[in-house]
Design an enzyme around this catalytic site. Sequence first.
Site, PDB file in Angstrom:
ATOM      1  N   HIS A   1      -0.876   2.215  -0.638  1.00  0.00           N
ATOM      2  CA  HIS A   1      -1.434   3.011  -1.734  1.00  0.00           C
ATOM      3  C   HIS A   1      -1.197   2.289  -3.056  1.00  0.00           C
ATOM      4  O   HIS A   1      -0.141   1.708  -3.286  1.00  0.00           O
ATOM      5  CB  HIS A   1      -0.760   4.383  -1.800  1.00  0.00           C
ATOM      6  CG  HIS A   1      -1.092   5.268  -0.650  1.00  0.00           C
ATOM      7  ND1 HIS A   1      -2.170   6.124  -0.648  1.00  0.00           N
ATOM      8  CD2 HIS A   1      -0.472   5.424   0.549  1.00  0.00           C
ATOM      9  CE1 HIS A   1      -2.210   6.779   0.508  1.00  0.00           C
ATOM     10  NE2 HIS A   1      -1.197   6.375   1.247  1.00  0.00           N
TER      11      HIS A   1
ATOM     12  N   CYS B   1      -5.162   3.164   2.892  1.00  0.00           N
ATOM     13  CA  CYS B   1      -4.264   3.693   3.921  1.00  0.00           C
ATOM     14  C   CYS B   1      -5.078   4.141   5.145  1.00  0.00           C
ATOM     15  O   CYS B   1      -5.600   3.295   5.859  1.00  0.00           O
ATOM     16  CB  CYS B   1      -3.383   4.795   3.360  1.00  0.00           C
ATOM     17  SG  CYS B   1      -1.910   5.088   4.383  1.00  0.00           S
TER      18      CYS B   1
ATOM     19  N   GLU C   1      -2.781   4.111  -5.879  1.00  0.00           N
ATOM     20  CA  GLU C   1      -3.353   5.148  -6.736  1.00  0.00           C
ATOM     21  C   GLU C   1      -2.478   6.377  -6.868  1.00  0.00           C
ATOM     22  O   GLU C   1      -2.913   7.397  -7.413  1.00  0.00           O
ATOM     23  CB  GLU C   1      -4.716   5.566  -6.153  1.00  0.00           C
ATOM     24  CG  GLU C   1      -4.678   6.552  -4.991  1.00  0.00           C
ATOM     25  CD  GLU C   1      -3.979   6.088  -3.720  1.00  0.00           C
ATOM     26  OE1 GLU C   1      -3.727   6.939  -2.852  1.00  0.00           O
ATOM     27  OE2 GLU C   1      -3.681   4.885  -3.574  1.00  0.00           O
TER      28      GLU C   1
END
Length: 255
Positions: free
Chosen positions: A187, A97, A189
């Site tokens: 993202h 990001c 994670e």
Amino acid sequence: MNPSPAGARSRALVVTHDPAEGPGLLADWLPAAGLDLDVLAPYAGDVLPERITGHDALVVMGGPQQAYDDASAPWLRATKALLRSAVADRVPVLGVCLGAQLLAEATGGVVEPGGSGPELGARLVAKRDVAGADPLVWDTPMSWICVQWHWDVVTELPPGATLLASSTRYPHQMFRVGDRAWGLQFHVETPADVFRGWVAEQADALREAGGDPDALLERTLVELPEVAALWRPVCDRFAAVVRGEDPRPRALPLV
């Protein structure tokens, strides 16, 4: 930097920009794949090194700052310098990001506010044909589910960068700089509790933009197991690259 000797565990330096956007699931996935993490929080006073000398990789996480505005956080200039030196030294890099945007800015790309507004929640991105030769995503499906949470976008890739994935809204979703530095606009994670926190913090802004925070949260939470199932193996391959391995089953020239 040379990979760690055979049998030794590798170590990655992780740069975070906000307490709400730490390494998340990477804190479990990467050590399980043999890549231990040392996390720095410059927003809390940690000082960034000028070069990667005691680690085998660099991971830069997300945050609310603007990659194109060094005044948005006093450590952004140093983060970009560290990314630039890591790429020059061929240290494996993973930017997530804001980390991807900083990687782009550090190596000659351009980041700007997204002209079509924020991209939020569980979304699909499309793999480009050249990604079939990439060490991380060579055998992934043609469409990827991931978690989006960004207002700014990479509008120009760095010179010579390879575009690996796009979306209909913003084209530069995943890219590689050189042969071992990857930027993910999205993202992979994010645990459920972290995403809940993002939605709660931005609920008023989401409503002002015409969104429904509750619907966004519900739709995204349903997709998180699929996100993890797709992206944990990709993170395992990043750890393999850090060890000096080629995770592809056959020799494929990078495109």
